[in-house]
Scaffold this motif. Structure first.
Motif, PDB file in Angstrom:
ATOM      1  N   MET A   1       0.846  -1.205   0.000  1.00  0.00           N
ATOM      2  CA  MET A   1       0.000   0.000   0.000  1.00  0.00           C
ATOM      3  C   MET A   1       0.875   1.247   0.000  1.00  0.00           C
ATOM      4  O   MET A   1       1.807   1.361   0.792  1.00  0.00           O
ATOM      5  CB  MET A   1      -0.866   0.011   1.261  1.00  0.00           C
ATOM      6  N   ALA A   2       0.569   2.162  -0.877  1.00  0.00           N
ATOM      7  CA  ALA A   2       1.327   3.405  -0.935  1.00  0.00           C
ATOM      8  C   ALA A   2       0.381   4.572  -0.705  1.00  0.00           C
ATOM      9  O   ALA A   2      -0.642   4.685  -1.377  1.00  0.00           O
ATOM     10  CB  ALA A   2       2.001   3.535  -2.302  1.00  0.00           C
ATOM     11  N   PHE A   3       0.732   5.404   0.265  1.00  0.00           N
ATOM     12  CA  PHE A   3      -0.106   6.563   0.571  1.00  0.00           C
ATOM     13  C   PHE A   3       0.487   7.798  -0.098  1.00  0.00           C
ATOM     14  O   PHE A   3       1.557   8.262   0.282  1.00  0.00           O
ATOM     15  CB  PHE A   3      -0.193   6.759   2.085  1.00  0.00           C
ATOM     16  N   ASP A 253      15.412  20.197   3.485  1.00  0.00           N
ATOM     17  CA  ASP A 253      16.198  20.536   2.298  1.00  0.00           C
ATOM     18  C   ASP A 253      16.583  19.290   1.522  1.00  0.00           C
ATOM     19  O   ASP A 253      16.427  19.227   0.301  1.00  0.00           O
ATOM     20  CB  ASP A 253      17.444  21.342   2.695  1.00  0.00           C
ATOM     21  N   ALA A 254      17.082  18.283   2.252  1.00  0.00           N
ATOM     22  CA  ALA A 254      17.501  17.049   1.583  1.00  0.00           C
ATOM     23  C   ALA A 254      16.288  16.331   0.985  1.00  0.00           C
ATOM     24  O   ALA A 254      16.331  15.852  -0.164  1.00  0.00           O
ATOM     25  CB  ALA A 254      18.218  16.143   2.579  1.00  0.00           C
ATOM     26  N   GLU A 255      15.210  16.289   1.764  1.00  0.00           N
ATOM     27  CA  GLU A 255      14.028  15.564   1.308  1.00  0.00           C
ATOM     28  C   GLU A 255      13.378  16.272   0.116  1.00  0.00           C
ATOM     29  O   GLU A 255      12.813  15.613  -0.773  1.00  0.00           O
ATOM     30  CB  GLU A 255      13.042  15.421   2.474  1.00  0.00           C
ATOM     31  N   ALA A 256      13.466  17.586   0.092  1.00  0.00           N
ATOM     32  CA  ALA A 256      12.879  18.339  -1.022  1.00  0.00           C
ATOM     33  C   ALA A 256      13.547  17.944  -2.343  1.00  0.00           C
ATOM     34  O   ALA A 256      12.879  17.772  -3.365  1.00  0.00           O
ATOM     35  CB  ALA A 256      13.012  19.842  -0.783  1.00  0.00           C
ATOM     36  N   VAL A 257      14.864  17.797  -2.291  1.00  0.00           N
ATOM     37  CA  VAL A 257      15.605  17.425  -3.503  1.00  0.00           C
ATOM     38  C   VAL A 257      15.143  16.045  -3.990  1.00  0.00           C
ATOM     39  O   VAL A 257      14.872  15.831  -5.174  1.00  0.00           O
ATOM     40  CB  VAL A 257      17.128  17.423  -3.223  1.00  0.00           C
ATOM     41  N   ARG A 258      15.015  15.127  -3.038  1.00  0.00           N
ATOM     42  CA  ARG A 258      14.636  13.765  -3.379  1.00  0.00           C
ATOM     43  C   ARG A 258      13.206  13.713  -3.932  1.00  0.00           C
ATOM     44  O   ARG A 258      12.941  13.108  -4.980  1.00  0.00           O
ATOM     45  CB  ARG A 258      14.747  12.901  -2.120  1.00  0.00           C
ATOM     46  N   LEU A 259      12.279  14.376  -3.245  1.00  0.00           N
ATOM     47  CA  LEU A 259      10.885  14.331  -3.696  1.00  0.00           C
ATOM     48  C   LEU A 259      10.707  15.060  -5.022  1.00  0.00           C
ATOM     49  O   LEU A 259       9.909  14.659  -5.865  1.00  0.00           O
ATOM     50  CB  LEU A 259       9.942  14.940  -2.648  1.00  0.00           C
ATOM     51  N   ARG A 260      11.465  16.133  -5.197  1.00  0.00           N
ATOM     52  CA  ARG A 260      11.370  16.883  -6.449  1.00  0.00           C
ATOM     53  C   ARG A 260      11.773  15.986  -7.626  1.00  0.00           C
ATOM     54  O   ARG A 260      11.147  16.018  -8.695  1.00  0.00           O
ATOM     55  CB  ARG A 260      12.255  18.138  -6.383  1.00  0.00           C
ATOM     56  N   ALA A 261      12.791  15.171  -7.390  1.00  0.00           N
ATOM     57  CA  ALA A 261      13.210  14.246  -8.454  1.00  0.00           C
ATOM     58  C   ALA A 261      12.104  13.227  -8.742  1.00  0.00           C
ATOM     59  O   ALA A 261      11.833  12.891  -9.901  1.00  0.00           O
ATOM     60  CB  ALA A 261      14.494  13.531  -8.036  1.00  0.00           C
ATOM     61  N   LEU A 262      11.441  12.766  -7.680  1.00  0.00           N
ATOM     62  CA  LEU A 262      10.383  11.770  -7.882  1.00  0.00           C
ATOM     63  C   LEU A 262       9.171  12.376  -8.593  1.00  0.00           C
ATOM     64  O   LEU A 262       8.593  11.752  -9.498  1.00  0.00           O
ATOM     65  CB  LEU A 262       9.953  11.179  -6.530  1.00  0.00           C
ATOM     66  N   THR A 263       8.770  13.577  -8.188  1.00  0.00           N
ATOM     67  CA  THR A 263       7.617  14.193  -8.872  1.00  0.00           C
ATOM     68  C   THR A 263       8.004  14.604 -10.287  1.00  0.00           C
ATOM     69  O   THR A 263       7.182  14.561 -11.194  1.00  0.00           O
ATOM     70  CB  THR A 263       7.073  15.408  -8.088  1.00  0.00           C
ATOM     71  N   GLU A 264       9.256  14.961 -10.477  1.00  0.00           N
ATOM     72  CA  GLU A 264       9.706  15.278 -11.824  1.00  0.00           C
ATOM     73  C   GLU A 264       9.590  14.036 -12.712  1.00  0.00           C
ATOM     74  O   GLU A 264       9.186  14.112 -13.877  1.00  0.00           O
ATOM     75  CB  GLU A 264      11.162  15.771 -11.783  1.00  0.00           C
ATOM     76  N   LEU A 346       3.353  13.233  -2.361  1.00  0.00           N
ATOM     77  CA  LEU A 346       4.235  12.241  -1.754  1.00  0.00           C
ATOM     78  C   LEU A 346       4.625  12.640  -0.339  1.00  0.00           C
ATOM     79  O   LEU A 346       5.071  13.772  -0.116  1.00  0.00           O
ATOM     80  CB  LEU A 346       5.501  12.092  -2.589  1.00  0.00           C
ATOM     81  N   PRO A 347       4.486  11.731   0.618  1.00  0.00           N
ATOM     82  CA  PRO A 347       4.945  12.049   1.974  1.00  0.00           C
ATOM     83  C   PRO A 347       6.469  11.977   2.043  1.00  0.00           C
ATOM     84  O   PRO A 347       7.081  11.168   1.336  1.00  0.00           O
ATOM     85  CB  PRO A 347       4.312  10.947   2.822  1.00  0.00           C
ATOM     86  N   PRO A 348       7.076  12.815   2.871  1.00  0.00           N
ATOM     87  CA  PRO A 348       8.516  12.702   3.072  1.00  0.00           C
ATOM     88  C   PRO A 348       8.855  11.258   3.454  1.00  0.00           C
ATOM     89  O   PRO A 348       8.103  10.613   4.180  1.00  0.00           O
ATOM     90  CB  PRO A 348       8.786  13.651   4.247  1.00  0.00           C
ATOM     91  N   GLY A 349       9.951  10.780   2.928  1.00  0.00           N
ATOM     92  CA  GLY A 349      10.377   9.423   3.255  1.00  0.00           C
ATOM     93  C   GLY A 349       9.787   8.355   2.349  1.00  0.00           C
ATOM     94  O   GLY A 349      10.117   7.172   2.478  1.00  0.00           O
ATOM     95  N   VAL A 350       8.956   8.742   1.407  1.00  0.00           N
ATOM     96  CA  VAL A 350       8.347   7.753   0.511  1.00  0.00           C
ATOM     97  C   VAL A 350       9.452   7.012  -0.265  1.00  0.00           C
ATOM     98  O   VAL A 350      10.458   7.611  -0.647  1.00  0.00           O
ATOM     99  CB  VAL A 350       7.349   8.448  -0.450  1.00  0.00           C
ATOM    100  N   ALA A 351       9.253   5.724  -0.477  1.00  0.00           N
ATOM    101  CA  ALA A 351      10.250   4.942  -1.207  1.00  0.00           C
ATOM    102  C   ALA A 351      10.116   5.200  -2.710  1.00  0.00           C
ATOM    103  O   ALA A 351       8.997   5.232  -3.237  1.00  0.00           O
ATOM    104  CB  ALA A 351      10.048   3.461  -0.917  1.00  0.00           C
ATOM    105  N   SER A 352      11.243   5.366  -3.375  1.00  0.00           N
ATOM    106  CA  SER A 352      11.172   5.654  -4.808  1.00  0.00           C
ATOM    107  C   SER A 352      10.592   4.461  -5.564  1.00  0.00           C
ATOM    108  O   SER A 352       9.983   4.628  -6.620  1.00  0.00           O
ATOM    109  CB  SER A 352      12.547   6.034  -5.345  1.00  0.00           C
ATOM    110  N   GLU A 353      10.741   3.258  -5.006  1.00  0.00           N
ATOM    111  CA  GLU A 353      10.167   2.072  -5.655  1.00  0.00           C
ATOM    112  C   GLU A 353       8.647   2.172  -5.747  1.00  0.00           C
ATOM    113  O   GLU A 353       8.041   1.667  -6.687  1.00  0.00           O
ATOM    114  CB  GLU A 353      10.520   0.791  -4.879  1.00  0.00           C
ATOM    115  N   GLU A 354       8.046   2.814  -4.738  1.00  0.00           N
ATOM    116  CA  GLU A 354       6.588   2.954  -4.770  1.00  0.00           C
ATOM    117  C   GLU A 354       6.163   3.862  -5.911  1.00  0.00           C
ATOM    118  O   GLU A 354       5.140   3.634  -6.556  1.00  0.00           O
ATOM    119  CB  GLU A 354       6.078   3.489  -3.426  1.00  0.00           C
ATOM    120  N   VAL A 355       6.944   4.886  -6.131  1.00  0.00           N
ATOM    121  CA  VAL A 355       6.642   5.797  -7.245  1.00  0.00           C
ATOM    122  C   VAL A 355       6.810   5.050  -8.572  1.00  0.00           C
ATOM    123  O   VAL A 355       5.975   5.179  -9.481  1.00  0.00           O
ATOM    124  CB  VAL A 355       7.551   7.043  -7.182  1.00  0.00           C
TER     125      VAL A 355
END
Lengths: 458, 458
Positions: A1-3, A253-264, A346-355
Motif C-alpha cells: 500500500m502506498a499513501f 532541504d535534503a528531502e525536497a531534492v529527493r521528492l522533487r526528483a520523484l515528482t519530476e 508524496l509524503p517525506p520518506g516515501v520509497a522511490s520504488e513505490e513511485v
C-alpha cells in the motif's frame, strides 16, 4: 500500500508520536490553573509556542494554537476583517485558495462585504501586478496561499506582500502546504497552517498574528490563547505538532531534492505512458512533493477507486467529501482539464520504488477505466461541415469522449456542436481544444442545455 | 500529590489512553476520502459516533464531535438561536451557567438579542417555576446546565424541560459535569459536553442536536460533521473520548456511592475543624464528587498556593486564568461568601486516604494563611453606637477581617459602617452577616467607595 495523499493530511511522524506519548502524562492539566498539573501543562504549552515561533520566524506571543487549520483560517480572516472594519469592507483572495479561505470570503460577502477573487495563470499562479491592482483604499485584508494545495504551484508571496505593504493592507498567508518545507517569505501579517499536513496529529492549527496588526477576535469572548481561540487546548497534540514541525524542517532541504526528483519523474513519464493526459501546475515554481494531472475520457472517482484497488491512495480535485466530486475550483480557475484528475502528494520518506510501481500500474488502470466507461456510440444527426453531438443527459467525461469520436469525421474548417447539460463540459471542452490544438469557438444557448462549438483547424 | 480538580479536566483514563494509542495508526486519514486510509478513519469515527449516541441516549446522526466543550456550547447556542430567528430573539440562561454559555449570551446580546438570566437559590439551583416564568412567545432558546460546575448542585432539568416543551422552546443542556455519571433526564433538545471532564483527552467536545430541532450552523460553510463543525476532526482523540465515556459509565453507579461518602465527609468535617467556614451548594441534590466551601478572612489565591505546596491540587471560583481571581459569578448569584473559596472535585478512583490527609492538613493551612495575611489593626475613627471602619484601598478579604475585628466593640443595636472600594465587599459583607446572624442594613455611596452598614443584633 502506498499513501500518496499527504497534502490532505498524513500519518503521524514518529517524532510526533513520541512527543504525544511523552506529554500525555504531563500535558493534560488546565494551563490556566495555579496548581502543579496546570503549571506543568503551561510549561509544555509555552515551550511549544516558543519552538513554533522559532520555526515560523515570529515572536512567541504572536502564535496561537487553534483546533484545526480550517479554524485558524476562519478565525484569522474574521478577526482581521473585524479589526479593520473602519478601514473598509473589502477582501481580496486568490481564486485558488483552500476552501476554508473561500468559505470565509463567502461568509463575509453574505454579511455585506465585498470580495475580489484574483484569477490565476494556466499554471495556477497569481500575477503579482494583477493582485496589486485589486488593492483598494477600503481593502481590509488580502489573502494568498503560500502554495496551492491541489497543483503544488508556489505563489509569488514576496511580491504580493510588497504590494500589500505599500498599500498598508495586511496579508494573510495560508501556509498549510508549505510550512513544513520552509519559512514563508517576509512581509506577511497573518499566517495560518495545519499540523497534520506536516506529520502532526489532527486537531491542531496555527494562527500567527503579527504585533501591530489590528485584530478583533470574533465569537463569544474567551480568555484563552490571547482571547483568540475558545476552549481548552489539546496540549499533548500541540506538543506533538511542534515536535513534528521541527523534525520535518530538519530534513526538509535534503528531502525536497529527493521528492522533487520523484515528482519530476511522474511529470515526465505520465504523458509518455498514458495517452491524452495533461500535467497541470507550474513545472518550476512548485512544491517538491505534489504533482497533478488530468486524464481525458476518464471519470475521476472511478479512477481513484481503481488506483485504491491497485494499492495507491491518491486524491482528486479539491473535493472534501466522498459524495460530491464537483469540478475543482482550482482547476476551473486555471482553465485546465478537470476530468480524470489525480493529485499525487508524496509524503517525506516515501520509497522511490513505490513511485516506480505507480508509474508502471497507472497506464493499465487508466486504460481499464476508459474501456470500462464503454463510451457509447455518438448520435450524429447530420454529416456535413457541421456535426451535432447530442450528449444531453450524459455526465462528464462522456461529452468529451463523444466529441473526440466524431471529430475526425468533420473536415478541417468544419465545426462540431456538442449539446450538453453537464456543467463540467463548459470547462473540459475548451480544455480539450487547448490540448488538441483545435479552436474553441464558444458556447451558446440551445433548446436544452448549452451548445459548445469547436472548429477543426488541423 | 493529590489531584482534586477533575471538574476542570482530569488525567486520561487508562482505557482512553489505550484507545488513543490503538487508533493513532488507523485514525489519521481524512474520513472524507475514498481510499483505504480514509475508509478506516471513517469506520472508527462512525463507530465512535454510534457508541456516543448509545451512551447519550440519542441517534448517531444527532451527534457531532467538536474541538472542545466550549466550542460545542458556542456552536450549539449560535446554531439554535439562528435556526429560530423567525420565532424571536430571546434567550434564557441560568445565572450560574458555565462561562461558555454566558459568553454566548453576551455575544447574542451584543448583536441585539434579549437575554433573561434566571437567578438561583442560596443552594445554587434554579426554581423551575421561576424558569418557566421567563419563557416568552419570542424565546428562541433556553439553556440550563445539568449540574453546576462550581458547587455541584444538580439542576431540575426534567421540570424545566417540561416547561420548555409546553412552550415549544428548545432546551440546551450543558451536561459537561454530569454526562460521565449518567444520562440527562429526558426532554432536552440540544446537549453539550466535554470529554476531558470524564477522562477523555482535551480537544474533544460533544454537540447533540435532536432531529426536528431547527438549527442553522453559523460561521463559514463546511461540509464536515453535517456542516456543523469546521476542520478535520481528531479521530484518535474522539475514539479515546468515547472509550473513556463508556468506561466511566460502567463504573459510575458504584463510584458515585463511594465519592458521595467522601464528599459528605468533607462537608461534615470542614466546618468542625476550620472556624468561620461556609460549605456551599445543595447538600442533597448534588454531584457525587464536588464539594465547595469558602473560608472567611482568607485570600483564595494564597490558599490555593498553600494547598498546592501541601500537595493538593484544588481550584477556586470559576476563574479560568491564573491572573484574574474575580469573585465567582456562581457564588455571587447564590449570594454566598466568595472569599477563601475552595472547590474540591474528586476524580473517580481517588483514594479515601488522600481525602483524609486533606482533612488533616486543611485546618493548619487555613490558619497559616489567616495569620500570614497579618490583618492590620483597623483604624477606628469613633467609638460609639456607630463605628466606621476605613478599608479603602484594601483588597478582599481585608474589609471583612476589619469588620470582624471591631464588631465586638459596638453595642448590640449599634452599627458598623465599612468603607470599601473593593467590589468583593458587596458580596462578602452580606455573606458574613448571614453566617454570623447579624443584620445587613445595606450599602450607600460614600465620599470614596461605598459604605456597607451592619447592625449588631446579638
Amino acid at each position: 500500500m502506498a499513501f500518496f495523499d499527504v497534502a490532505s493530511g498524513g500519518a503521524l511522524h514518529p517524532v510526533a508520536r513520541q512527543a504525544l506519548l511523552a506529554s500525555l502524562d504531563e500535558g493534560w492539566g488546565d494551563p490556566g490553573r495555579l496548581y502543579r498539573e496546570g503549571r506543568r501543562a503551561r510549561l509544555l504549552l509555552d515551550a511549544a509556542r516558543e519552538a513554533a515561533a522559532e520555526v515560523v520566524g515570529c515572536r512567541a506571543d504572536e502564535v496561537v494554537f487553534t483546533s484545526s487549520g480550517t479554524r485558524a483560517v476562519h478565525d484569522g480572516v474574521a478577526g482581521a476583517l473585524a479589526g479593520r472594519r473602519r478601514v473598509g469592507r473589502h477582501l481580496i483572495v486568490s481564486a485558488v485558495e483552500h476552501s476554508s479561505v473561500l468559505h470565509s470570503a463567502d461568509a463575509f460577502e453574505a454579511q455585506g462585504g465585498a470580495v475580489t477573487r484574483v484569477g490565476v495563470s494556466r499554471a495556477g499562479a497569481v500575477d503579482p501586478s494583477a493582485y496589486a491592482d485589486a488593492l483598494r483604499t477600503d481593502t481590509a485584508l488580502a489573502c494568498l496561499q503560500s502554495a496551492n494545495h491541489e497543483v503544488g504551484t508556489v505563489q509569488p508571496v514576496a511580491e504580493v506582500a510588497g504590494a500589500c505593504r505599500a498599500a498598508g493592507v495586511p496579508l494573510l498567508v495560508d501556509a498549510a502546504q508549505s510550512l513544513g518545507w520552509g519559512p514563508v517569505p517576509e512581509g506577511w501579517s497573518l499566517l495560518t497552517a495545519s499540523a497534520h499536513k506536516w506529520g502532526g496529529p489532527t486537531g491542531v492549527g496555527l494562527l500567527v498574528v503579527r504585533k501591530g496588526v489590528r485584530f478583533a477576535a470574533q465569537g463569544p469572548g474567551e480568555e484563552r490563547e490571547s482571547g483568540r481561540v475558545s476552549g481548552f487546548g489539546n496540549i499533548p497534540a500541540i506538543v506533538a505538532s511542534v515536535a513534528a514541525l521541527r523534525a520535518v524542517r530538519a530534513e526538509a532541504d535534503a528531502e525536497a531534492v529527493r521528492l522533487r526528483a520523484l515528482t519530476e519523474r511522474i511529470r515526465a513519464r505520465v504523458p509518455q505512458s498514458v495517452p491524452d493526459v495533461e500535467v497541470v501546475g507550474d513545472p518550476e515554481r512548485r512544491l517538491p512533493g505534489i504533482v497533478t494531472f488530468s486524464c481525458l475520457y476518464v471519470d475521476g472517482e472511478v479512477l481513484l477507486t481503481e488506483l485504491d484497488r491497485a494499492g495507491f491512495s491518491v486524491s482528486s480535485g479539491s473535493s472534501c467529501t466522498s459524495g460530491t466530486l464537483t469540478p475543482s475550483h482550482v482547476l476551473k480557475a486555471m482553465g485546465v482539464l478537470s476530468e480524470g484528475n489525480v493529485r499525487v502528494s508524496l509524503p517525506p520518506g516515501v520509497a522511490s520504488e513505490e513511485v516506480d510501481r505507480f508509474l508502471e500500474v497507472l497506464p493499465g488502470v487508466v486504460a481499464g477505466v476508459r474501456s470500462q466507461l464503454g463510451a457509447p456510440e455518438p448520435q450524429v444527426r447530420q454529416r456535413a461541415a457541421e456535426l451535432v453531438v447530442d450528449s444531453l443527459g450524459k455526465r462528464c467525461p462522456i461529452p468529451v469522449i463523444e466529441l473526440a469520436k466524431v471529430f475526425p469525421e468533420v473536415p478541417v474548417g468544419g465545426t462540431v456542436r456538442v449539446l450538453s447539460d453537464d456543467e463540467a463540459a463548459r470547462l473540459d471542452i475548451p480544455a480539450w481544444c487547448e490540448m488538441r490544438g483545435q479552436e474553441y469557438v464558444g458556447e451558446e444557448e440551445a433548446e436544452r442545455g448549452r451548445a459548445y462549438i469547436v472548429r477543426r483547424v488541423s
